[in-house]
Design a protein around this motif. Sequence first.
Motif: not given
Length: 158
Positions: A92-96, A86-88, A49-50
């Motif tokens: 992943w968008a922030d990481f990318q 998909p739930a997180h 969740a983090d």
Amino acid sequence: HQWAILPRRDVEYFLKGWSTLSRYESFFKAGKTTVVQGEYPWHVPRMGADGRANLSAVIPRVAIASPSRCPDEEVFTSFIWGLHEPAHEHFWADFQNHAVCRTYTDWKPFTPHPKTFNNFTAKLQELSQDRSDRAHIFARKFSRSASVTQLKEWLLTR
């Protein structure tokens, strides 16, 4: 081999994940791997969740539909952030948005591994002239017999 430059926090997550979940040494006999491609006998952490790998919530690697990928192509992201789910997606968008790949790799469509370079190609020469903040630093994969003479000569004229 994989190269990665990571902040200390990510290195600590990776080391914790590796020491907790890796059984890599048990897959070698007489210096050779015993792992059959597609039968990966280890577990991969899910994303918590983090936005970090949850080392107590794992799934068998064989359950992930990507049979031709090698462990070195996924180990950093798996042990630091966990599986892409998909739930997180927001993590992943922030990481990318913040990640920068500084390695040039030539992946041909529908091939499981990148092209192996045997010499300093015109494309590598073109990329090496890029001086921007997002320029490539490395190229992978070079064959063991690749000649670096062209590369040395080109670098000496710069």
